[in-house]
Scaffold this motif. Structure first.
Motif, short mmCIF file in Angstrom:
data_model
loop_
_atom_site.label_atom_id
_atom_site.label_comp_id
_atom_site.label_asym_id
_atom_site.label_seq_id
_atom_site.Cartn_x
_atom_site.Cartn_y
_atom_site.Cartn_z
N ILE A 233 -48.60 2.34 -40.50
CA ILE A 233 -49.88 0.82 -41.43
C ILE A 233 -50.77 1.79 -41.73
O ILE A 233 -52.06 2.62 -41.58
CB ILE A 233 -50.09 -0.40 -40.55
CG1 ILE A 233 -51.03 0.31 -39.46
CG2 ILE A 233 -48.91 -1.10 -39.93
CD1 ILE A 233 -51.73 -1.46 -38.58
N ARG B 289 -46.50 -4.71 -46.02
CA ARG B 289 -46.74 -3.37 -46.52
C ARG B 289 -47.85 -4.58 -47.27
O ARG B 289 -47.91 -5.74 -47.46
CB ARG B 289 -45.43 -2.44 -47.17
CG ARG B 289 -44.45 -2.18 -46.42
CD ARG B 289 -45.20 -0.99 -45.87
NE ARG B 289 -45.86 -1.25 -44.49
CZ ARG B 289 -46.26 0.01 -43.86
NH1 ARG B 289 -46.36 1.46 -44.59
NH2 ARG B 289 -46.26 -0.62 -42.64
N SER B 290 -48.65 -3.89 -47.79
CA SER B 290 -50.04 -4.42 -48.93
C SER B 290 -48.81 -4.49 -50.29
O SER B 290 -49.09 -5.11 -50.22
CB SER B 290 -50.67 -2.79 -49.84
OG SER B 290 -50.11 -1.89 -49.71
N ASP C 75 -52.14 -2.52 -45.01
CA ASP C 75 -50.55 -2.27 -44.35
C ASP C 75 -51.18 -3.75 -43.52
O ASP C 75 -52.75 -3.52 -42.53
CB ASP C 75 -49.68 -1.38 -44.17
CG ASP C 75 -49.11 -0.87 -45.00
OD1 ASP C 75 -49.62 -1.23 -45.85
OD2 ASP C 75 -49.11 0.39 -45.14
#
Length: 316
Positions: free
Chosen positions: A109, A164-165, A113
């Motif tokens: 990450i 995920r971002s 994230d």
């Protein structure tokens, strides 16, 4: 502080202003997080220290990890360790972290994230910076939130959510003065990607100097505001000063009011806050180390299971 950002906030969906009759949440308490070290020696702030557990429910604790600029050879993580009975939510703001468990899960990450791990009946886990980061050093900053599981979910199979971002819901205020990242829960009709056993909301918001955020909040949830960096106020008619490393516990209401000071320090040019709340579970809590159960006997059983290898072994 990259997390996930947007160059032009005016393109984002806007939060609605509070409606007629909507009530702001009052400020009940403000605490300052003590600083210490975790794992193999990375610095943390204990965000919820000094807050009664009844005001935190369904949360157990939250650590701000860093913000720290490591020199080459300095980045640190945690050794293999067990968990049972709750969830860990690790949100990386700056830097990179690898994670792995003994059930075959894991991954990397980075900026923005989230690794959402449900320990359930038991898991062995390790978190560490990748080798290249250890060699060259770099910035490290994030949070880890512990979320309790209801009694009937504490023996569920372990699982991961790799968020995920780019999956996070992004919103802004009517004047585009703040970026609101919704990681879990519903805010103003927009849902974050996190799936939760207990209804809860997790938000990371960035406010420009002088900006004001009136954040709609589920009336059935409690609410806590933690300052990652910067300074400002929380509350409407009872506006209370809040700065880096402080948490405000809020009372009941329809929305949370946060305002950034007009002047910020050069090292923290904006106000960054984590706003978290959930529907209380209202069950007994017995917590010792990495185990969060309902009774002392269940905690002792968890230690026995771990010591006898029933959690499984770390990956070689």
């Amino acid at each position: 502080m990259p997390a996930i950002t947007v160059d032009d906030l005016t393109v984002l969906p806007r939060l609605s202003a509070p409606g007629l009759g909507d009530q702001p949440r009052p400020v009940w308490q403000v605490t300052t997080a003590p600083q210490g070290y975790e794992g193999e020696g990375f610095p943390v702030r204990r965000a919820f220290a000094g807050i009664d557990i009844k005001h935190l429910d369904p949360f157990i604790m939250m650590d701000q990890m860093g913000e720290v600029e490591y020199a080459p050879g300095e980045p640190k993580g945690t050794p293999w360790h067990p968990h049972r009975g709750f969830e860990t939510v690790t949100y990386m703001i700056d830097g990179v972290m690898d994670h792995q468990d003994n059930h075959g899960g894991g991954g990397t990450i980075t900026d923005g994230d989230t690794q959402w791990m449900t320990a359930g009946r038991g898991i062995m886990h390790i978190e560490a910076p990748p080798e290249w980061l250890v060699q060259q050093g770099g910035l490290f900053h994030g949070i880890q939130l512990w979320v309790n599981l209801p009694r009937d979910s504490k023996t569920n199979d372990p699982r991961y959510q790799d968020i995920r971002s780019g999956e996070v819901a992004l919103l802004t205020t009517p004047d585009a003065g703040a970026l609101v990242r919704v990681i879990a829960g519903r805010v103003g009709g927009h849902d974050g990607p996190g799936s939760t056993y207990t209804p809860m909301t997790l938000v990371h918001a960035t406010l420009e100097p002088g900006a004001r955020l009136e954040l709609p909040w589920n009336v059935d949830h409690n609410a806590l505001v933690y300052v990652l960096n910067g300074s400002g106020t929380v509350g409407a008619t009872d506006a209370t000063a809040l700065r880096t490393g402080q948490t405000a516990v809020l009372g009941a209401g329809d929305f949370v009011t946060i305002a950034a000071d007009e002047r910020q320090e050069s090292r923290s040019p904006r106000l960054d806050v984590v706003v978290v709340g959930g529907q209380p579970i209202r069950e007994p809590i017995a917590w010792a180390g990495p185990f969060v159960m309902n009774t002392k006997a269940e905690v002792l059983a968890a230690y026995e299971d771990f010591q006898k290898g029933r959690f499984g072994l770390p990956v070689a």
